[in-house]
Design a protein around this motif. Structure first.
Motif, PDB file in Angstrom:
ATOM      1  N   PRO A   1       0.574  -1.803   0.176  1.00  0.00           N
ATOM      2  CA  PRO A   1      -0.219  -0.261  -0.321  1.00  0.00           C
ATOM      3  C   PRO A   1       0.732   1.160   0.260  1.00  0.00           C
ATOM      4  CG  PRO A   1      -1.146  -1.853   2.090  1.00  0.00           C
ATOM      5  CD  PRO A   1       0.797  -2.131   1.058  1.00  0.00           C
ATOM      6  N   THR A   2       1.685   1.670   0.213  1.00  0.00           N
ATOM      7  CA  THR A   2       3.017   2.527   0.774  1.00  0.00           C
ATOM      8  C   THR A   2       3.332   3.211  -0.463  1.00  0.00           C
ATOM      9  OG1 THR A   2       4.693   1.241   0.647  1.00  0.00           O
ATOM     10  CG2 THR A   2       3.569   1.685   2.842  1.00  0.00           C
ATOM     11  N   ARG A   3       3.331   2.088  -1.726  1.00  0.00           N
ATOM     12  CA  ARG A   3       4.007   2.112  -3.019  1.00  0.00           C
ATOM     13  C   ARG A   3       3.201   2.504  -3.883  1.00  0.00           C
ATOM     14  NH1 ARG A   3       8.634  -2.644  -2.218  1.00  0.00           N
ATOM     15  NH2 ARG A   3       9.895  -0.856  -0.818  1.00  0.00           N
ATOM     16  N   LYS A   4       1.925   2.807  -3.315  1.00  0.00           N
ATOM     17  CA  LYS A   4       0.760   2.829  -4.216  1.00  0.00           C
ATOM     18  C   LYS A   4       0.488   4.652  -5.639  1.00  0.00           C
ATOM     19  CE  LYS A   4      -3.701   5.355  -4.688  1.00  0.00           C
ATOM     20  NZ  LYS A   4      -4.472   6.029  -4.150  1.00  0.00           N
ATOM     21  N   MET A   5       1.887   5.298  -5.645  1.00  0.00           N
ATOM     22  CA  MET A   5       2.116   6.211  -6.362  1.00  0.00           C
ATOM     23  C   MET A   5       3.106   5.921  -6.799  1.00  0.00           C
ATOM     24  SD  MET A   5       0.235   8.764  -5.698  1.00  0.00           S
ATOM     25  CE  MET A   5       0.161  10.342  -6.260  1.00  0.00           C
ATOM     26  N   LEU A   6       4.202   5.156  -7.189  1.00  0.00           N
ATOM     27  CA  LEU A   6       5.358   4.463  -7.323  1.00  0.00           C
ATOM     28  C   LEU A   6       4.675   3.545  -8.407  1.00  0.00           C
ATOM     29  CD1 LEU A   6       7.909   4.061  -8.540  1.00  0.00           C
ATOM     30  CD2 LEU A   6       8.661   2.728  -6.212  1.00  0.00           C
ATOM     31  N   ARG A   7       3.632   2.808  -8.113  1.00  0.00           N
ATOM     32  CA  ARG A   7       3.268   2.226  -8.848  1.00  0.00           C
ATOM     33  C   ARG A   7       1.838   2.890  -9.899  1.00  0.00           C
ATOM     34  NH1 ARG A   7       0.529  -1.817  -5.227  1.00  0.00           N
ATOM     35  NH2 ARG A   7      -1.610   0.087  -5.458  1.00  0.00           N
ATOM     36  N   LEU A   8       2.288   3.766  -9.868  1.00  0.00           N
ATOM     37  CA  LEU A   8       1.101   4.125 -10.827  1.00  0.00           C
ATOM     38  C   LEU A   8       2.064   5.139 -12.215  1.00  0.00           C
ATOM     39  CD1 LEU A   8      -1.282   5.744 -12.275  1.00  0.00           C
ATOM     40  CD2 LEU A   8      -0.573   7.585 -10.156  1.00  0.00           C
ATOM     41  N   CYS A   9       3.733   5.061 -11.244  1.00  0.00           N
ATOM     42  CA  CYS A   9       4.731   6.095 -11.641  1.00  0.00           C
ATOM     43  C   CYS A   9       4.974   4.656 -13.291  1.00  0.00           C
ATOM     44  CB  CYS A   9       5.801   6.184 -10.933  1.00  0.00           C
ATOM     45  SG  CYS A   9       5.445   7.853 -10.316  1.00  0.00           S
ATOM     46  N   VAL A  10       5.216   3.305 -12.409  1.00  0.00           N
ATOM     47  CA  VAL A  10       5.311   2.104 -13.379  1.00  0.00           C
ATOM     48  C   VAL A  10       4.903   2.193 -14.686  1.00  0.00           C
ATOM     49  CG1 VAL A  10       5.730   0.027 -13.232  1.00  0.00           C
ATOM     50  CG2 VAL A  10       6.903   1.881 -11.630  1.00  0.00           C
ATOM     51  N   LEU A  11       2.957   2.649 -14.307  1.00  0.00           N
ATOM     52  CA  LEU A  11       1.923   2.168 -14.421  1.00  0.00           C
ATOM     53  C   LEU A  11       2.197   3.219 -15.641  1.00  0.00           C
ATOM     54  CD1 LEU A  11      -1.302   0.561 -14.618  1.00  0.00           C
ATOM     55  CD2 LEU A  11      -1.588   2.859 -14.533  1.00  0.00           C
ATOM     56  N   LEU A  12       2.731   4.415 -15.568  1.00  0.00           N
ATOM     57  CA  LEU A  12       2.367   5.377 -16.935  1.00  0.00           C
ATOM     58  C   LEU A  12       3.573   4.984 -17.474  1.00  0.00           C
ATOM     59  CD1 LEU A  12       1.554   8.676 -14.494  1.00  0.00           C
ATOM     60  CD2 LEU A  12       0.122   7.314 -16.139  1.00  0.00           C
ATOM     61  N   ALA A  13       4.762   4.745 -16.939  1.00  0.00           N
ATOM     62  CA  ALA A  13       6.060   5.173 -17.943  1.00  0.00           C
ATOM     63  C   ALA A  13       5.715   3.481 -18.882  1.00  0.00           C
ATOM     64  CB  ALA A  13       6.892   3.645 -17.211  1.00  0.00           C
ATOM     65  N   LEU A  14       5.207   2.239 -18.062  1.00  0.00           N
ATOM     66  CA  LEU A  14       5.051   1.311 -19.451  1.00  0.00           C
ATOM     67  C   LEU A  14       3.723   1.234 -20.437  1.00  0.00           C
ATOM     68  CD1 LEU A  14       4.505  -1.340 -16.681  1.00  0.00           C
ATOM     69  CD2 LEU A  14       6.317  -1.459 -18.649  1.00  0.00           C
ATOM     70  N   HIS A  15       2.567   1.636 -20.559  1.00  0.00           N
ATOM     71  CA  HIS A  15       1.929   1.781 -20.489  1.00  0.00           C
ATOM     72  C   HIS A  15       1.587   3.566 -21.874  1.00  0.00           C
ATOM     73  CE1 HIS A  15      -1.391  -1.252 -20.082  1.00  0.00           C
ATOM     74  NE2 HIS A  15       0.297  -1.221 -18.137  1.00  0.00           N
ATOM     75  N   THR A  16       2.111   4.030 -21.223  1.00  0.00           N
ATOM     76  CA  THR A  16       2.555   5.280 -22.453  1.00  0.00           C
ATOM     77  C   THR A  16       3.681   6.083 -22.690  1.00  0.00           C
ATOM     78  OG1 THR A  16       3.078   7.556 -20.108  1.00  0.00           O
ATOM     79  CG2 THR A  16       0.549   7.000 -20.858  1.00  0.00           C
ATOM     80  N   GLY A  17       5.214   5.287 -22.142  1.00  0.00           N
ATOM     81  CA  GLY A  17       6.383   5.767 -22.846  1.00  0.00           C
ATOM     82  C   GLY A  17       6.828   7.591 -21.771  1.00  0.00           C
ATOM     83  N   LEU A  18       6.240   7.524 -20.956  1.00  0.00           N
ATOM     84  CA  LEU A  18       7.046   8.595 -20.629  1.00  0.00           C
ATOM     85  C   LEU A  18       7.500   8.682 -19.211  1.00  0.00           C
ATOM     86  CD1 LEU A  18       3.412  10.465 -19.165  1.00  0.00           C
ATOM     87  CD2 LEU A  18       4.142  11.191 -21.156  1.00  0.00           C
TER      88      LEU A  18
END
Length: 161
Positions: free
Chosen positions: A39-56
Protein backbone atom coordinates in the motif's frame (compact mmCIF):
# COMPACT_ATOMS: atom_id res chain seq x y z
CA UNK A 1 48.16 30.62 -40.97
CA UNK A 2 46.23 33.80 -41.57
CA UNK A 3 43.26 33.86 -39.22
CA UNK A 4 42.99 30.06 -39.03
CA UNK A 5 43.68 28.55 -35.67
CA UNK A 6 44.95 25.04 -35.09
CA UNK A 7 42.42 22.78 -33.34
CA UNK A 8 44.30 20.26 -31.17
CA UNK A 9 41.11 18.15 -30.78
CA UNK A 10 40.40 17.63 -34.47
CA UNK A 11 41.74 14.07 -34.41
CA UNK A 12 39.98 13.01 -31.21
CA UNK A 13 37.35 10.37 -31.86
CA UNK A 14 33.87 11.06 -30.54
CA UNK A 15 32.58 8.85 -27.75
CA UNK A 16 29.56 6.86 -28.84
CA UNK A 17 27.15 6.03 -26.06
CA UNK A 18 25.94 2.44 -25.86
CA UNK A 19 22.17 2.17 -26.01
CA UNK A 20 20.48 0.04 -23.36
CA UNK A 21 18.38 -2.90 -24.40
CA UNK A 22 17.08 -4.02 -21.01
CA UNK A 23 13.60 -5.52 -20.87
CA UNK A 24 11.94 -7.31 -17.97
CA UNK A 25 11.56 -11.07 -18.18
CA UNK A 26 8.21 -12.61 -17.25
CA UNK A 27 9.63 -13.82 -13.91
CA UNK A 28 11.04 -10.36 -13.12
CA UNK A 29 7.70 -8.82 -14.00
CA UNK A 30 5.91 -11.11 -11.54
CA UNK A 31 8.37 -10.26 -8.77
CA UNK A 32 8.03 -6.53 -9.52
CA UNK A 33 4.25 -6.82 -9.35
CA UNK A 34 4.43 -8.48 -5.94
CA UNK A 35 6.83 -5.83 -4.62
CA UNK A 36 4.69 -2.94 -5.91
CA UNK A 37 1.51 -4.27 -4.26
CA UNK A 38 2.46 -2.78 -0.91
CA UNK A 39 0.00 0.00 0.00
CA UNK A 40 2.86 2.43 0.66
CA UNK A 41 3.92 2.10 -2.98
CA UNK A 42 0.67 3.21 -4.58
CA UNK A 43 2.19 6.31 -6.20
CA UNK A 44 5.28 4.46 -7.40
CA UNK A 45 3.00 1.82 -8.90
CA UNK A 46 1.22 4.61 -10.80
CA UNK A 47 4.58 5.96 -12.04
CA UNK A 48 5.51 2.48 -13.31
CA UNK A 49 2.12 2.08 -14.96
CA UNK A 50 2.53 5.42 -16.76
CA UNK A 51 6.02 4.53 -17.97
CA UNK A 52 4.88 1.14 -19.29
CA UNK A 53 1.62 2.25 -20.91
CA UNK A 54 2.49 5.72 -22.21
CA UNK A 55 6.25 5.73 -22.66
CA UNK A 56 6.57 8.86 -20.53
CA UNK A 57 9.95 9.71 -19.04
CA UNK A 58 10.43 10.08 -15.29
CA UNK A 59 10.50 13.89 -15.46
CA UNK A 60 7.35 13.97 -17.60
CA UNK A 61 5.51 11.71 -15.15
CA UNK A 62 6.51 13.66 -12.06
CA UNK A 63 5.65 17.01 -13.63
CA UNK A 64 2.12 16.01 -14.69
CA UNK A 65 -0.49 18.51 -13.57
CA UNK A 66 -4.26 18.12 -13.39
CA UNK A 67 -4.61 20.45 -16.41
CA UNK A 68 -2.47 18.08 -18.52
CA UNK A 69 -5.05 15.30 -18.33
CA UNK A 70 -8.01 15.22 -20.72
CA UNK A 71 -10.23 12.35 -19.69
CA UNK A 72 -12.85 13.12 -22.35
CA UNK A 73 -10.38 12.95 -25.23
CA UNK A 74 -8.36 10.28 -23.38
CA UNK A 75 -4.95 11.91 -23.74
CA UNK A 76 -2.16 13.51 -21.76
CA UNK A 77 -0.70 16.82 -22.84
CA UNK A 78 3.06 16.81 -22.29
CA UNK A 79 4.57 20.31 -22.38
CA UNK A 80 8.24 21.26 -22.47
CA UNK A 81 9.34 17.65 -22.86
CA UNK A 82 12.81 16.59 -23.94
CA UNK A 83 11.56 16.17 -27.51
CA UNK A 84 9.07 19.06 -27.45
CA UNK A 85 5.38 19.32 -26.68
CA UNK A 86 3.24 16.32 -27.54
CA UNK A 87 -0.05 14.58 -26.92
CA UNK A 88 0.04 11.02 -25.56
CA UNK A 89 -3.00 8.73 -25.72
CA UNK A 90 -4.34 7.16 -22.51
CA UNK A 91 -5.60 3.61 -22.49
CA UNK A 92 -8.47 2.60 -20.20
CA UNK A 93 -6.16 1.38 -17.43
CA UNK A 94 -4.14 4.61 -17.36
CA UNK A 95 -7.34 6.69 -17.43
CA UNK A 96 -8.85 4.79 -14.50
CA UNK A 97 -5.63 4.88 -12.46
CA UNK A 98 -5.18 8.63 -12.99
CA UNK A 99 -8.81 9.34 -12.12
CA UNK A 100 -8.33 7.51 -8.82
CA UNK A 101 -5.07 9.35 -8.12
CA UNK A 102 -6.38 12.83 -8.91
CA UNK A 103 -6.47 15.22 -5.95
CA UNK A 104 -10.06 15.59 -4.78
CA UNK A 105 -9.74 19.35 -4.34
CA UNK A 106 -7.40 21.84 -5.85
CA UNK A 107 -6.74 23.76 -8.98
CA UNK A 108 -5.67 22.64 -12.43
CA UNK A 109 -2.07 23.67 -11.72
CA UNK A 110 -1.75 21.10 -8.94
CA UNK A 111 0.83 18.37 -9.52
CA UNK A 112 -0.55 14.82 -9.63
CA UNK A 113 2.45 13.55 -7.66
CA UNK A 114 2.54 16.55 -5.27
CA UNK A 115 6.09 17.47 -6.24
CA UNK A 116 7.47 14.31 -4.61
CA UNK A 117 9.97 12.18 -6.54
CA UNK A 118 8.39 8.79 -5.88
CA UNK A 119 10.95 7.11 -8.11
CA UNK A 120 14.40 8.34 -6.99
CA UNK A 121 14.53 6.72 -3.57
CA UNK A 122 12.06 3.87 -3.92
CA UNK A 123 13.02 2.40 -7.31
CA UNK A 124 16.40 0.93 -6.23
CA UNK A 125 14.76 -0.54 -3.13
CA UNK A 126 11.91 -2.06 -5.13
CA UNK A 127 14.34 -3.62 -7.62
CA UNK A 128 16.48 -5.01 -4.80
CA UNK A 129 13.43 -6.51 -3.03
CA UNK A 130 12.19 -7.99 -6.31
CA UNK A 131 15.68 -9.38 -7.00
CA UNK A 132 15.91 -7.51 -10.31
CA UNK A 133 19.37 -6.40 -11.33
CA UNK A 134 20.46 -3.64 -13.67
CA UNK A 135 17.00 -2.24 -14.37
CA UNK A 136 16.71 1.52 -14.63
CA UNK A 137 13.31 3.18 -14.41
CA UNK A 138 13.89 4.55 -17.91
CA UNK A 139 14.15 0.97 -19.21
CA UNK A 140 10.39 0.58 -18.63
CA UNK A 141 9.80 2.77 -21.67
CA UNK A 142 11.12 -0.10 -23.80
CA UNK A 143 7.87 -1.98 -23.18
CA UNK A 144 5.90 0.87 -24.70
CA UNK A 145 8.32 1.53 -27.57
CA UNK A 146 8.45 -2.09 -28.66
CA UNK A 147 4.74 -2.74 -28.36
CA UNK A 148 5.42 -5.51 -25.86
CA UNK A 149 2.77 -4.18 -23.53
CA UNK A 150 0.01 -5.10 -25.99
CA UNK A 151 1.11 -8.71 -26.26
CA UNK A 152 1.70 -9.46 -22.57
CA UNK A 153 -0.87 -10.20 -19.90
CA UNK A 154 1.46 -9.04 -17.17
CA UNK A 155 1.09 -7.20 -13.92
CA UNK A 156 0.43 -3.68 -14.98
CA UNK A 157 -2.19 -4.64 -17.49
CA UNK A 158 -4.42 -6.01 -14.77
CA UNK A 159 -3.00 -4.60 -11.55
CA UNK A 160 -5.62 -2.61 -9.61
CA UNK A 161 -4.57 0.82 -8.39
Amino acid sequence: MDGVEYNPFRRVKHFREQSRKRVLSSKEEERLEKTLKKPTRKMLRLCVLLALHTGLRKGEILSLRCRDLDFEQEWLVILDAKTGDRIVPMNTLVKRALQLAMPKHGDSDELIFSGVDWIRDAWPTVCREAKIENLHFHDLRAFWRRGTIASRRGMLLVMPM
